[in-house]
Design a protein around this motif. Structure first.
Motif, PDB file in Angstrom:
ATOM      1  N   UNK A  15       0.945  -1.230  -0.125  1.00 16.91           N
ATOM      2  CA  UNK A  15      -0.048   0.057  -0.023  1.00 16.91           C
ATOM      3  C   UNK A  15       0.935   1.142  -0.168  1.00 16.91           C
ATOM      4  N   UNK A  16       2.022   1.165   0.551  1.00 17.26           N
ATOM      5  CA  UNK A  16       2.850   2.325   0.814  1.00 17.26           C
ATOM      6  C   UNK A  16       3.554   2.714  -0.845  1.00 17.26           C
ATOM      7  N   UNK A  17       3.221   1.663  -1.644  1.00 15.76           N
ATOM      8  CA  UNK A  17       3.688   1.861  -2.789  1.00 15.76           C
ATOM      9  C   UNK A  17       2.464   2.321  -3.756  1.00 15.76           C
ATOM     10  N   UNK A  18       1.347   2.673  -2.997  1.00 17.15           N
ATOM     11  CA  UNK A  18       0.025   2.927  -3.598  1.00 17.15           C
ATOM     12  C   UNK A  18      -0.497   1.974  -4.689  1.00 17.15           C
ATOM     13  N   UNK A  19      -0.458   0.696  -4.187  1.00 18.79           N
ATOM     14  CA  UNK A  19      -1.099  -0.352  -4.898  1.00 18.79           C
ATOM     15  C   UNK A  19      -1.751  -1.094  -3.973  1.00 18.79           C
ATOM     16  N   UNK A  20      -2.822  -1.811  -4.448  1.00 21.13           N
ATOM     17  CA  UNK A  20      -3.630  -2.773  -3.671  1.00 21.13           C
ATOM     18  C   UNK A  20      -3.958  -3.876  -4.572  1.00 21.13           C
ATOM     19  N   UNK A  21      -4.156  -5.243  -3.808  1.00 19.49           N
ATOM     20  CA  UNK A  21      -4.316  -6.361  -4.575  1.00 19.49           C
ATOM     21  C   UNK A  21      -5.808  -6.077  -5.258  1.00 19.49           C
ATOM     22  N   UNK A  22      -5.941  -6.776  -6.219  1.00 16.51           N
ATOM     23  CA  UNK A  22      -7.281  -6.963  -7.025  1.00 16.51           C
ATOM     24  C   UNK A  22      -7.654  -8.345  -7.515  1.00 16.51           C
ATOM     25  N   UNK A  23      -8.978  -8.640  -7.472  1.00 20.98           N
ATOM     26  CA  UNK A  23      -9.495  -9.805  -8.113  1.00 20.98           C
ATOM     27  C   UNK A  23     -10.735  -9.573  -8.866  1.00 20.98           C
ATOM     28  N   UNK A 394       1.646  21.077  -2.552  1.00 23.43           N
ATOM     29  CA  UNK A 394       1.574  20.805  -1.530  1.00 23.43           C
ATOM     30  C   UNK A 394       1.018  19.306  -0.923  1.00 23.43           C
ATOM     31  N   UNK A 395      -0.092  19.072  -1.692  1.00 17.70           N
ATOM     32  CA  UNK A 395      -0.410  17.427  -1.309  1.00 17.70           C
ATOM     33  C   UNK A 395       0.508  16.494  -2.219  1.00 17.70           C
ATOM     34  N   UNK A 396       1.356  16.934  -3.297  1.00 17.45           N
ATOM     35  CA  UNK A 396       2.354  16.051  -3.645  1.00 17.45           C
ATOM     36  C   UNK A 396       3.228  15.983  -2.624  1.00 17.45           C
ATOM     37  N   UNK A 397       3.931  16.788  -1.889  1.00 22.98           N
ATOM     38  CA  UNK A 397       4.879  16.590  -0.969  1.00 22.98           C
ATOM     39  C   UNK A 397       4.189  16.053   0.164  1.00 22.98           C
ATOM     40  N   UNK A 398       2.678  16.339   0.729  1.00 25.06           N
ATOM     41  CA  UNK A 398       2.391  15.489   1.739  1.00 25.06           C
ATOM     42  C   UNK A 398       2.309  13.982   1.428  1.00 25.06           C
ATOM     43  N   UNK A 400       4.097  12.117  -0.183  1.00 19.83           N
ATOM     44  CA  UNK A 400       5.816  11.664  -0.136  1.00 19.83           C
ATOM     45  C   UNK A 400       5.929  11.599   1.501  1.00 19.83           C
ATOM     46  N   UNK A 401       5.700  12.498   2.211  1.00 19.68           N
ATOM     47  CA  UNK A 401       5.824  12.546   3.545  1.00 19.68           C
ATOM     48  C   UNK A 401       5.146  11.393   4.318  1.00 19.68           C
ATOM     49  N   UNK A 402       3.869  11.590   4.152  1.00 19.41           N
ATOM     50  CA  UNK A 402       2.912  10.593   4.881  1.00 19.41           C
ATOM     51  C   UNK A 402       3.252   8.964   4.346  1.00 19.41           C
ATOM     52  N   UNK A 437       0.337   2.117  13.146  1.00 17.43           N
ATOM     53  CA  UNK A 437       0.485   1.936  11.633  1.00 17.43           C
ATOM     54  C   UNK A 437      -0.625   2.135  10.960  1.00 17.43           C
ATOM     55  N   UNK A 438      -1.907   1.225  11.257  1.00 16.35           N
ATOM     56  CA  UNK A 438      -2.979   1.330  10.638  1.00 16.35           C
ATOM     57  C   UNK A 438      -3.461   2.870  10.422  1.00 16.35           C
ATOM     58  N   UNK A 439      -3.438   3.804  11.450  1.00 17.30           N
ATOM     59  CA  UNK A 439      -3.649   5.188  11.225  1.00 17.30           C
ATOM     60  C   UNK A 439      -2.884   5.917  10.282  1.00 17.30           C
ATOM     61  N   UNK A 440      -1.699   5.365  10.178  1.00 12.79           N
ATOM     62  CA  UNK A 440      -0.752   6.141   9.236  1.00 12.79           C
ATOM     63  C   UNK A 440      -1.102   5.766   7.783  1.00 12.79           C
ATOM     64  N   UNK A 441      -1.603   4.316   7.498  1.00 10.35           N
ATOM     65  CA  UNK A 441      -1.926   4.064   6.264  1.00 10.35           C
ATOM     66  C   UNK A 441      -3.272   4.668   5.832  1.00 10.35           C
ATOM     67  N   UNK A 442      -4.166   4.663   6.842  1.00  8.01           N
ATOM     68  CA  UNK A 442      -5.429   5.563   6.573  1.00  8.01           C
ATOM     69  C   UNK A 442      -5.040   6.928   6.261  1.00  8.01           C
ATOM     70  N   UNK A 443      -4.319   7.540   6.937  1.00  8.55           N
ATOM     71  CA  UNK A 443      -3.919   8.816   6.674  1.00  8.55           C
ATOM     72  C   UNK A 443      -3.345   9.132   4.951  1.00  8.55           C
ATOM     73  N   UNK A 444      -2.383   8.083   4.630  1.00 13.99           N
ATOM     74  CA  UNK A 444      -2.045   7.842   3.240  1.00 13.99           C
ATOM     75  C   UNK A 444      -3.096   7.659   2.457  1.00 13.99           C
TER      76      UNK A 444
END
Length: 469
Positions: A15-23, A394-398, A400-402, A437-444
């Protein structure tokens, strides 16, 4: 449980690479937008706007259509024909206010006005009617045709505005669906990890290796994950239903998204989509539909102003018709002589021209107002673009940070798991690391969603979202 934790960590890293499994089937953004363009009722209305523009232009050019005319006037009383007047012909108007005409006149009767007397076989005529001063170089005909063209072009620009608004709303629905799908996958894995952790902790309590408080801690965590998963499911239901508003089949038939259909991967959110890569280039402003419509409005005033200037000229019109009473089908060119004709000259001129000068003055003021409004709109669009472009940056930078924060939280969580397995940590700390960790990925997911929407809004501001115009 260790395997489930590994699966969750793998998912989070993916998910951190902005991809998720699909079926199942994949509905890409491009396919989704094509579907809308071809079948959505609003898109079909936009197509009708194009047809409306063509009809506006056709109606305007109607002032130059040739016209057949005819009249039949007869009076009989006490078995006498007082008069029988017939007049038929063809009139051809032109761009410059000059009319060409050809006609036939046949008049009979016992009490016929002498000026209507014509040869027994009728009288043919060909002629021209032309303005000399007013209406020669500019006239209502030219103004009507030109304004019809402006209306047609303005109608197309209105269609572009409708299309951009539709596509923005559709993209927001699609990106919300993408986010909801990702949150479901995130919490499904987290819930399963919490369930297996509770089972393992309960087993440890039974064997005496875990305290009772750990069992309660694990159970609370599991129930919390179930609650979060149910909330994510409700969000997905709402997102799918919102997306269904834009899914139509040919023939204006609505359709629902299949359960096994998933959104496409979007691996790179840091660069724009849809041709929006030249941020800062203001050339788009001059082709913006709102700017174009204001220009058309100003040009329409300019046309009216030309008509008002034309009305300041004296009116002088000449009407000349060459007559022939001996036309035969065998040789229609014989019998035309220059000394057989009708001639009419009319002239008029207002002495003070107050009406004409007042109308010209009003239009001059309106034209200046239109120019001011046009310049103000250019500046407003530029500022609106700059504000939105700044938001995108700003969101692009955000993002990357998140994203980096989420990876760091994943590393801390993984380290805490290893310490827990070696007996150097507590279940409370593991749960705390996992929650962060879950909150961080929700924020992402939220930040990436905001970036997608920001890009779409930037495209809508520039009127460059996918469209067929």
């Amino acid at each position: 449980m260790t395997m489930r934790i590994a699966v969750l960590l793998f998912f989070l890293l993916q998910l951190s690479g902005n991809a998720f499994a699909q079926s199942g089937d994949t509905l890409s953004l491009e396919r989704f937008m094509t579907w809308i363009r071809e079948n959505h009722p609003v898109a079909l209305q936009i197509d009708l706007q194009q047809e409306l523009a063509d009809q506006e232009r056709r109606a305007g050019r109607g002032v130059l259509d040739p016209k057949l005319y005819g009249s039949y006037n007869e009076k009989k009383f006490s078995d006498q024909t007082y008069y029988n007047l017939q007049d038929y012909g063809l009139k051809i108007p032109t761009w410059f206010g000059i009319d060409f005409k050809a006609g036939f006149e046949s008049n009979r009767g016992n009490y016929l006005n002498p000026q209507n007397t014509v040869p027994q076989d009728g009288l043919y005529g060909i002629g021209v009617s032309a303005p000399i001063l007013k209406d020669l170089w500019y006239n209502d005909r030219r103004a009507t045709v030109q304004k019809a063209n402006l209306i047609a072009q303005s109608t197309r620009q209105e269609a572009r505005i409708m299309a951009n608004r539709l596509y923005l709303e559709a993209m927001v629905a699609y990106f919300s669906w993408t986010r909801a799908e990702a949150e479901i996958s995130l919490f499904e894995n987290a819930t399963e990890v919490a369930r297996e952790r509770f089972i393992a902790t309960k087993r440890g309590f039974t064997t005496g290796s875990k305290p009772a408080i750990d069992t309660l801690e694990a159970h609370i965590q599991w129930q919390t994950r179930i609650t979060s998963l149910n909330e994510a499911k409700m969000g997905l239901i709402a997102a799918r239903n919102q997306l269904n508003n834009y899914l139509w089949l040919e023939g204006e038939t609505p359709v629902e998204l299949a359960e096994n259909t998933h959104p496409e991967k979007d691996p790179d959110l840091l660069t724009p989509f849809g041709g929006l890569s030249t941020m800062g280039d203001s050339a788009w402003i001059e082709s913006h539909p709102e700017i174009r419509n204001l220009e058309f409005y100003r040009d329409g005033i300019s046309i009216d102003r030309k008509v008002a200037m034309n009305n300041l000229l004296p009116e002088l019109r000449l009407d000349y018709t060459l007559l022939n009473g001996t036309v035969t089908p065998e040789d229609p060119t014989t019998g035309w002589e220059t000394n057989n004709y009708k001639f009419l000259a009319t002239a008029s001129f207002p002495l003070f021209l107050r009406k004409e000068r007042g109308q010209l003055g009003k239009l001059s003021v309106k034209e200046e107002q239109a120019n001011l409004k046009l310049n103000q709109k250019r500046w407003a669009l530029k500022n609106k673009f700059n504000a939105q472009a700044g938001k995108v940056r700003l969101l692009r930078d955000q993002v990357t940070i998140v994203r980096n924060n989420a990876r760091d939280y994943s590393s801390l969580y993984q380290a805490e798991i290893r310490k827990f397995n070696m007996g150097e940590s507590t279940l409370f700390l593991v749960n705390s690391r996992e929650q962060k960790t879950l909150e961080a990925y929700q924020k992402l997911l939220e930040t990436e969603w905001k970036l997608r929407i920001a890009w779409a809004e930037l495209g809508e501001i520039m009127a460059q979202l996918p469209n067929i115009y």
